[in-house]
Design a protein around this motif. Structure first.
Motif, PDB file in Angstrom:
ATOM      1  N   SER A  21       0.845  -1.200   0.000  1.00 55.10           N
ATOM      2  CA  SER A  21       0.000   0.000   0.000  1.00 55.10           C
ATOM      3  C   SER A  21       0.874   1.240   0.000  1.00 55.10           C
ATOM      4  CB  SER A  21      -0.906   0.021   1.235  1.00 55.10           C
ATOM      5  OG  SER A  21      -1.756  -1.098   1.269  1.00 55.10           O
ATOM      6  N   THR A  23       0.386   5.452   0.598  1.00 47.36           N
ATOM      7  CA  THR A  23      -0.560   6.498   0.953  1.00 47.36           C
ATOM      8  C   THR A  23       0.135   7.619   1.699  1.00 47.36           C
ATOM      9  OG1 THR A  23      -2.743   6.885   1.944  1.00 47.36           O
ATOM     10  CG2 THR A  23      -1.188   5.546   3.218  1.00 47.36           C
ATOM     11  N   ASP A  72      -7.487   3.290  -4.548  1.00 48.54           N
ATOM     12  CA  ASP A  72      -8.761   3.612  -3.927  1.00 48.54           C
ATOM     13  C   ASP A  72      -8.759   5.119  -3.751  1.00 48.54           C
ATOM     14  OD1 ASP A  72     -10.824   4.192  -2.066  1.00 48.54           O
ATOM     15  OD2 ASP A  72     -10.765   2.136  -1.336  1.00 48.54           O
ATOM     16  N   ASP A  74     -11.071   7.147  -2.705  1.00 50.46           N
ATOM     17  CA  ASP A  74     -11.651   7.613  -1.440  1.00 50.46           C
ATOM     18  C   ASP A  74     -10.653   7.498  -0.296  1.00 50.46           C
ATOM     19  OD1 ASP A  74     -14.963   6.284  -2.172  1.00 50.46           O
ATOM     20  OD2 ASP A  74     -14.037   8.211  -2.670  1.00 50.46           O
ATOM     21  N   LYS A  75      -9.819   6.467  -0.332  1.00 51.97           N
ATOM     22  CA  LYS A  75      -8.839   6.265   0.736  1.00 51.97           C
ATOM     23  C   LYS A  75      -7.514   6.948   0.436  1.00 51.97           C
ATOM     24  CE  LYS A  75     -10.712   1.858   2.368  1.00 51.97           C
ATOM     25  NZ  LYS A  75     -10.433   0.418   2.619  1.00 51.97           N
ATOM     26  N   THR A  77      -5.176   5.944  -1.536  1.00 47.70           N
ATOM     27  CA  THR A  77      -4.180   4.887  -1.428  1.00 47.70           C
ATOM     28  C   THR A  77      -4.028   4.153  -2.760  1.00 47.70           C
ATOM     29  OG1 THR A  77      -4.712   4.573   0.911  1.00 47.70           O
ATOM     30  CG2 THR A  77      -3.540   2.780  -0.191  1.00 47.70           C
TER      31      THR A  77
END
Length: 116
Positions: A21, A23, A72, A74-75, A77
């Motif tokens: 991931s 972010t 994603d 919205d996240k 990430t």
């Protein structure tokens, strides 16, 4: 400026899978392209994948068919799903963005170790 944080690395046996991931606070994956690269010990850094701001993926031949990049929005990430891992995939994996690079900086990366 904010550093991108990569997580999800670890040690797996050949044939295994991991998901990385990438972010950062406020990271807008819908407006920034995201790249993944890796650097094995004693070797040059190798670009391996990109997802554009429009969501179009690209892959290096070395990982095509085994790795999948996604995001994603919205996240905030981006992900790198790695399957069928081989010992030659052992490296420090990092993410970075060029289009938003003035704000989001490359972070420390995460180590992936694949044993035979």
């Amino acid at each position: 400026q904010v550093k991108l944080v990569v997580s999800g690395g670890g040690s797996v046996q050949a044939g295994g899978s991991l998901r990385l991931s990438c972010t950062a606070p406020g990271f807008k994956t819908g407006k920034c392209e995201v790249n993944w690269d890796r650097q094995a010990a004693g070797k040059q850094r190798e670009w391996i994948s990109e997802i554009t701001a429009r969501g179009v993926p690209r892959y290096a031949d070395s990982v095509k068919g085994r790795f999948t990049i996604s995001r994603d929005i919205d996240k905030g990430t981006a992900y790198l799903q790695m399957s069928s891992l081989q010992p030659e995939d052992t490296a420090l994996y990092s993410c970075y963005t060029v289009s938003c690079g003035s704000t989001y900086l490359r972070g420390q990366g995460t180590q992936v170790t694949v044993s035979s």
